[in-house]
Design a protein around this motif. Structure first.
Motif, PDB file in Angstrom:
ATOM      1  N   SER A  66       7.600  15.285  43.329  1.00  0.00           N
ATOM      2  CA  SER A  66       6.161  15.506  43.481  1.00  0.00           C
ATOM      3  C   SER A  66       5.406  14.397  42.895  1.00  0.00           C
ATOM      4  O   SER A  66       4.457  14.112  43.418  1.00  0.00           O
ATOM      5  N   THR A  67       5.963  13.706  41.983  1.00  0.00           N
ATOM      6  CA  THR A  67       5.143  12.463  41.468  1.00  0.00           C
ATOM      7  C   THR A  67       5.566  11.118  42.285  1.00  0.00           C
ATOM      8  O   THR A  67       4.849   9.904  42.050  1.00  0.00           O
ATOM      9  N   GLY A  68       6.335  11.346  43.213  1.00  0.00           N
ATOM     10  CA  GLY A  68       6.634  10.223  44.007  1.00  0.00           C
ATOM     11  C   GLY A  68       7.832   9.435  43.358  1.00  0.00           C
ATOM     12  O   GLY A  68       8.086   8.081  44.030  1.00  0.00           O
ATOM     13  N   GLU A  69       8.539   9.601  42.206  1.00  0.00           N
ATOM     14  CA  GLU A  69       9.404   8.858  41.638  1.00  0.00           C
ATOM     15  C   GLU A  69      10.604   8.910  42.397  1.00  0.00           C
ATOM     16  O   GLU A  69      11.656   7.985  42.295  1.00  0.00           O
ATOM     17  N   MET A  70      10.879   9.913  43.190  1.00  0.00           N
ATOM     18  CA  MET A  70      12.028  10.191  43.963  1.00  0.00           C
ATOM     19  C   MET A  70      11.738  10.603  45.293  1.00  0.00           C
ATOM     20  O   MET A  70      10.769  11.390  45.508  1.00  0.00           O
ATOM     21  N   LEU A  71      12.280  10.253  46.263  1.00  0.00           N
ATOM     22  CA  LEU A  71      12.234  10.243  47.952  1.00  0.00           C
ATOM     23  C   LEU A  71      13.012  11.715  48.169  1.00  0.00           C
ATOM     24  O   LEU A  71      14.193  11.706  47.799  1.00  0.00           O
ATOM     25  N   LEU A  72      12.471  12.504  48.827  1.00  0.00           N
ATOM     26  CA  LEU A  72      13.131  13.650  49.649  1.00  0.00           C
ATOM     27  C   LEU A  72      13.380  13.442  50.975  1.00  0.00           C
ATOM     28  O   LEU A  72      12.256  13.173  51.814  1.00  0.00           O
ATOM     29  N   VAL A  73      14.538  13.438  51.419  1.00  0.00           N
ATOM     30  CA  VAL A  73      14.713  13.411  52.731  1.00  0.00           C
ATOM     31  C   VAL A  73      15.424  14.634  53.457  1.00  0.00           C
ATOM     32  O   VAL A  73      16.599  14.954  52.855  1.00  0.00           O
ATOM     33  N   ASP A  74      15.064  15.134  54.680  1.00  0.00           N
ATOM     34  CA  ASP A  74      15.442  16.218  55.322  1.00  0.00           C
ATOM     35  C   ASP A  74      16.644  15.192  56.415  1.00  0.00           C
ATOM     36  O   ASP A  74      15.883  14.814  57.182  1.00  0.00           O
ATOM     37  N   VAL A  75      17.813  15.635  56.386  1.00  0.00           N
ATOM     38  CA  VAL A  75      18.272  15.034  57.374  1.00  0.00           C
ATOM     39  C   VAL A  75      18.770  16.030  58.612  1.00  0.00           C
ATOM     40  O   VAL A  75      19.734  15.673  59.611  1.00  0.00           O
ATOM     41  N   LEU A  92      20.482  12.945  60.487  1.00  0.00           N
ATOM     42  CA  LEU A  92      21.712  12.077  59.950  1.00  0.00           C
ATOM     43  C   LEU A  92      22.332  10.981  61.015  1.00  0.00           C
ATOM     44  O   LEU A  92      22.468  10.093  60.240  1.00  0.00           O
ATOM     45  N   GLY A  93      21.962  11.077  62.019  1.00  0.00           N
ATOM     46  CA  GLY A  93      22.409  10.145  63.015  1.00  0.00           C
ATOM     47  C   GLY A  93      21.667   8.757  62.980  1.00  0.00           C
ATOM     48  O   GLY A  93      21.949   7.758  63.465  1.00  0.00           O
ATOM     49  N   ARG A  94      20.392   9.022  62.331  1.00  0.00           N
ATOM     50  CA  ARG A  94      19.534   7.763  62.163  1.00  0.00           C
ATOM     51  C   ARG A  94      19.488   7.082  60.938  1.00  0.00           C
ATOM     52  O   ARG A  94      18.771   6.131  60.736  1.00  0.00           O
ATOM     53  N   LEU A  95      20.134   7.894  59.849  1.00  0.00           N
ATOM     54  CA  LEU A  95      20.060   7.515  58.526  1.00  0.00           C
ATOM     55  C   LEU A  95      20.327   6.017  58.129  1.00  0.00           C
ATOM     56  O   LEU A  95      19.664   5.539  57.538  1.00  0.00           O
ATOM     57  N   ALA A  96      21.524   5.767  58.597  1.00  0.00           N
ATOM     58  CA  ALA A  96      22.124   4.411  58.253  1.00  0.00           C
ATOM     59  C   ALA A  96      20.955   3.314  58.711  1.00  0.00           C
ATOM     60  O   ALA A  96      20.936   2.611  57.812  1.00  0.00           O
ATOM     61  N   SER A 121      18.903  -4.598  55.834  1.00  0.00           N
ATOM     62  CA  SER A 121      18.847  -5.712  56.545  1.00  0.00           C
ATOM     63  C   SER A 121      18.270  -5.375  58.024  1.00  0.00           C
ATOM     64  O   SER A 121      18.089  -6.286  58.788  1.00  0.00           O
ATOM     65  N   ASN A 122      18.105  -4.056  58.101  1.00  0.00           N
ATOM     66  CA  ASN A 122      17.440  -3.709  59.304  1.00  0.00           C
ATOM     67  C   ASN A 122      15.953  -3.962  59.385  1.00  0.00           C
ATOM     68  O   ASN A 122      15.322  -3.317  58.516  1.00  0.00           O
ATOM     69  N   SER A 123      15.259  -4.706  60.220  1.00  0.00           N
ATOM     70  CA  SER A 123      14.017  -4.967  60.224  1.00  0.00           C
ATOM     71  C   SER A 123      13.120  -3.703  60.609  1.00  0.00           C
ATOM     72  O   SER A 123      11.932  -3.549  60.347  1.00  0.00           O
ATOM     73  N   ALA A 124      13.796  -2.793  61.451  1.00  0.00           N
ATOM     74  CA  ALA A 124      13.184  -1.433  61.704  1.00  0.00           C
ATOM     75  C   ALA A 124      13.453  -0.388  60.610  1.00  0.00           C
ATOM     76  O   ALA A 124      13.110   0.667  61.002  1.00  0.00           O
ATOM     77  N   ARG A 125      13.849  -0.680  59.406  1.00  0.00           N
ATOM     78  CA  ARG A 125      14.423   0.441  58.602  1.00  0.00           C
ATOM     79  C   ARG A 125      12.964   1.231  58.223  1.00  0.00           C
ATOM     80  O   ARG A 125      11.943   0.649  58.142  1.00  0.00           O
ATOM     81  N   HIS A 126      12.905   2.202  57.558  1.00  0.00           N
ATOM     82  CA  HIS A 126      12.131   3.243  56.946  1.00  0.00           C
ATOM     83  C   HIS A 126      11.683   2.615  55.575  1.00  0.00           C
ATOM     84  O   HIS A 126      12.275   2.545  54.581  1.00  0.00           O
ATOM     85  N   VAL A 150      24.578  11.350  51.503  1.00  0.00           N
ATOM     86  CA  VAL A 150      24.869  10.823  50.305  1.00  0.00           C
ATOM     87  C   VAL A 150      25.817   9.769  50.614  1.00  0.00           C
ATOM     88  O   VAL A 150      25.704   8.654  49.894  1.00  0.00           O
ATOM     89  N   MET A 151      26.956   9.699  51.179  1.00  0.00           N
ATOM     90  CA  MET A 151      27.939   8.823  51.421  1.00  0.00           C
ATOM     91  C   MET A 151      27.372   7.583  52.062  1.00  0.00           C
ATOM     92  O   MET A 151      27.845   6.598  51.744  1.00  0.00           O
ATOM     93  N   ILE A 152      26.643   7.885  53.188  1.00  0.00           N
ATOM     94  CA  ILE A 152      26.142   6.816  53.836  1.00  0.00           C
ATOM     95  C   ILE A 152      25.425   5.964  53.163  1.00  0.00           C
ATOM     96  O   ILE A 152      25.255   4.718  53.186  1.00  0.00           O
ATOM     97  N   LEU A 153      24.317   6.538  52.262  1.00  0.00           N
ATOM     98  CA  LEU A 153      23.447   5.803  51.546  1.00  0.00           C
ATOM     99  C   LEU A 153      24.281   5.045  50.277  1.00  0.00           C
ATOM    100  O   LEU A 153      23.468   3.709  50.108  1.00  0.00           O
ATOM    101  N   ARG A 154      25.253   5.599  49.723  1.00  0.00           N
ATOM    102  CA  ARG A 154      26.069   4.963  48.676  1.00  0.00           C
ATOM    103  C   ARG A 154      26.620   3.721  49.253  1.00  0.00           C
ATOM    104  O   ARG A 154      26.846   2.789  48.768  1.00  0.00           O
ATOM    105  N   LYS A 155      27.218   3.999  50.396  1.00  0.00           N
ATOM    106  CA  LYS A 155      27.830   2.747  51.027  1.00  0.00           C
ATOM    107  C   LYS A 155      26.863   1.427  51.404  1.00  0.00           C
ATOM    108  O   LYS A 155      27.286   0.402  51.329  1.00  0.00           O
ATOM    109  N   LEU A 156      25.703   2.052  51.438  1.00  0.00           N
ATOM    110  CA  LEU A 156      24.712   0.997  51.786  1.00  0.00           C
ATOM    111  C   LEU A 156      24.128   0.444  50.314  1.00  0.00           C
ATOM    112  O   LEU A 156      23.120  -0.436  50.213  1.00  0.00           O
TER     113      LEU A 156
END
Length: 117
Positions: free
Chosen positions: A21-30, A50-54, A60-65, A88-94
């Motif tokens: 709620s304070t913006g300290e953490m981002l909430l993502v619906d996959v 999920l298919g677009r998350l990586a 390094s992706n100029s079109a990243r969120h 979670v696994m995808i983000l940890r690998k990144l």
């Protein structure tokens, strides 16, 4: 395989509500957009299927969120917690260090999280 079981471990959404709620953490619906249309979504969540998350999270992706950053804590949820565990696994690998699996949308609601439609 063991990484998936570790990623399946859910973080209590109540512990993340204030940080989200304070913006300290981002909430993502996959989930897919059609699912959001049917059930609604957690207030404040961004939708990155999920298919677009990586691609969306890769620095390094100029079109990243732009809301995603390896330095900012992220909490993921889906319908039941399985896709968010994969996320979670995808983000940890990144290189994301502070990634949390909240489980499903029902877990968010049970912790007192509000929904939008």
């Amino acid at each position: 395989m063991f990484a998936f079981f570790r990623a399946l471990k859910r973080t209590d959404p109540a512990l993340c509500l204030e940080r989200i709620s304070t913006g300290e953490m981002l909430l993502v619906d996959v989930r897919e957009p059609q699912e959001l249309d049917t059930t609604g979504f957690a207030n404040g969540a961004i939708n990155l299927p999920l298919g677009r998350l990586a691609a969306a999270a890769d620095a390094s992706n100029s079109a990243r969120h732009t809301a995603l950053s390896p330095d900012k804590p992220v909490a993921l949820y889906c319908a039941t917690g399985a896709r968010s565990a994969q996320g979670v696994m995808i983000l940890r690998k990144l290189g994301y260090q502070h990634v949390h699996n909240l489980g499903g949308l029902s877990h968010w609601q049970a912790a007192g999280g509000a929904l939008s439609r």
